[in-house]
Design an enzyme around this catalytic site. Structure first.
Site, PDB file in Angstrom:
ATOM      1  N   ASP A  12      -2.031 -19.430  12.642  1.00 32.08           N
ATOM      2  CA  ASP A  12      -0.787 -19.869  13.271  1.00 32.08           C
ATOM      3  C   ASP A  12      -0.774 -19.472  14.748  1.00 32.08           C
ATOM      4  O   ASP A  12      -0.851 -18.287  15.091  1.00 32.08           O
ATOM      5  CB  ASP A  12       0.407 -19.244  12.548  1.00 32.08           C
ATOM      6  N   HIS A  30       0.866  -1.182   0.000  1.00 34.63           N
ATOM      7  CA  HIS A  30       0.000   0.000   0.000  1.00 34.63           C
ATOM      8  C   HIS A  30       0.901   1.228   0.000  1.00 34.63           C
ATOM      9  O   HIS A  30       2.110   1.134   0.232  1.00 34.63           O
ATOM     10  CB  HIS A  30      -0.945  -0.001   1.208  1.00 34.63           C
ATOM     11  N   SER A  69       2.738  -4.846   7.032  1.00 36.53           N
ATOM     12  CA  SER A  69       2.314  -4.607   5.656  1.00 36.53           C
ATOM     13  C   SER A  69       3.478  -4.860   4.701  1.00 36.53           C
ATOM     14  O   SER A  69       4.565  -4.325   4.882  1.00 36.53           O
ATOM     15  CB  SER A  69       1.826  -3.162   5.495  1.00 36.53           C
TER      16      SER A  69
END
Length: 409
Positions: free
Chosen positions: A358, A232, A373
């Site tokens: 997980d 992003h 990110s």
């Protein structure tokens, strides 16, 4: 007579219902099929979508060869053609543009990086009141400039740093200054009268910044050392606008703390960025809606020299996948479950919806946290995307961008 009328109405009702069903099914299928795809040369004859449609090639600009020499393969790559998708092998639903590409390989990263960006122009965050030499409060820039504007010039002189802006405003002696402003990709000029302060300086009542720093994750590295990260854009936290990039760099960073994400509050990675030249990994050349891109000086020492194939979005399926991250300095793969694939999401970096399964990652972070990110997503041995967003209401859930969108840069 009544029986025959009933039969006619029943038949009409059935036909109308069936037509509505077909229309609904067609619309549903339309949204489930991408507008365009990339297909690897040699595999583009076997394109399938996870919906009940048949696919046939409608139009081709690609020459047909009887043998597959390297030269002919090269001329094939980069060509485009259309696929027609049909429901029940009869009803055309959608045309898909196919771009033929070569099989590609990149090195998945997952390494946390320090990110420094310099804005192109001086970013205006907002306006505020100034206490003048007469003791009264003024707001000279109110309703004249706005958050997200960029100051490009002052009285015709180009500026790129806050200090230059301050010097030129003080040099005005209180006379009105003309600012060259970039707003929504249009250049305008505005006039503001500086306010004199008790110390003899002048202010415009504008909050600004010209650089930004933070922590993110590198997604992939190509063999030529070009990289992609974040998934992003680098955006300003106050205005929410994507930064206009003048220049930038990525640095080695040490993660010193993890704030776990909780429902309603996203967690975050906290890191220490060392801006010494020897810790600079490379330069940033582009800031886009799908990430930042640039070139490395070297491959980070802790990276494994292992390249994996790039997977296309039509190959992604719901079910088990993995994200790569180095939260404690060691690269690890953490299990996730892909819940939904949206080929046509309005935001191009939210095509993959997943949740973390997980146990180790859930224990350490609570799920996805800010700073992760760009963490690469792998499935079936291929890199298919990168983590982009976390759900504020549920830190175990997140979005990802298709890797092919990042590879376009």
């Amino acid at each position: 007579m009544c029986y025959h009328k009933f039969q006619r109405h029943r038949k009409r009702w059935f036909l109308a219902s069936f037509a509505c069903f077909l229309l609904f099914a067609a619309n549903l299928l339309y949204d489930s099929i991408p507008d365009e795809i990339y297909a690897v040369y040699g595999e583009d004859d076997h394109v399938e979508f996870p919906v009940p449609v048949t696919v046939e090639k409608k139009e081709s600009s690609v020459p047909v060869f009887r043998d597959h020499t390297q030269a002919k393969q090269t001329s094939y790559i980069g060509q485009e053609y259309l696929l027609t998708c049909k429901f029940l092998n009869l009803i055309p639903v959608k045309e898909v543009s196919v771009h033929v590409v070569a099989k590609d390989y990149v090195m998945p990263s997952g390494k946390p990086i320090g990110i420094y960006t310099k804005t192109s122009g001086i970013l205006i965050i907002g306006t505020g009141k100034v206490t003048a030499s007469d003791g009264l409060n003024y707001e000279p820039a109110d309703q004249i400039v706005q958050g997200g504007d960029y100051i490009l010039t002052v009285n015709g002189t180009e500026v790129s740093e806050k200090e230059e802006l301050v010097d030129l405003v003080n040099a005005s002696g209180g006379n009105p200054v003309v600012l060259g402003i970039l707003r929504d990709n249009e250049t305008i000029e505005v006039k503001i009268e500086p306010i004199p302060l008790k110390d003899g300086t002048y202010k415009l009542g504008i909050w600004v910044r010209d650089d930004m720093a933070g922590v993110g994750t590198m997604t992939y590295i190509r063999q030529n050392l070009e990289f992609g990260a974040l998934g992003h854009p680098v955006s300003d936290g106050d205005t929410g606008s994507m930064i206009r990039l003048a220049e930038g760099a990525v640095y080695d960073t040490d993660i010193v703390g993890i704030v776990k994400g909780k429902d309603g509050t996203p967690g975050e990675l906290t890191g220490v960025i060392n801006y010494k030249e020897e810790y600079c990994l490379g330069t940033i050349r582009e800031n886009t809606k799908t990430g930042i891109y640039g070139t490395l000086n070297r491959i980070p020492g802790e990276m494994e020299d292992a390249y994996v194939e790039v997977g296309m979005k039509q190959e992604i399926h719901t079910g088990e996948a993995y994200i790569c991250s180095a939260l404690d300095g060691d690269l690890r793969q953490y299990r996730i479950e892909i819940d939904e694939i949206d080929f046509n999401h309005q935001e191009e970096n939210k095509g993959i919806l997943f949740h973390v399964t997980d146990e180790k990652l859930l224990h350490e972070t609570g799920g996805i946290v800010q700073g992760m990110s760009g963490s690469p997503i792998l499935q079936d041995g291929k890199i298919i995307g990168a983590v982009t967003h976390v759900f504020i209401s549920d830190a175990t859930k997140g979005y990802g961008v298709f890797i092919e969108k990042m590879m376009e840069h």
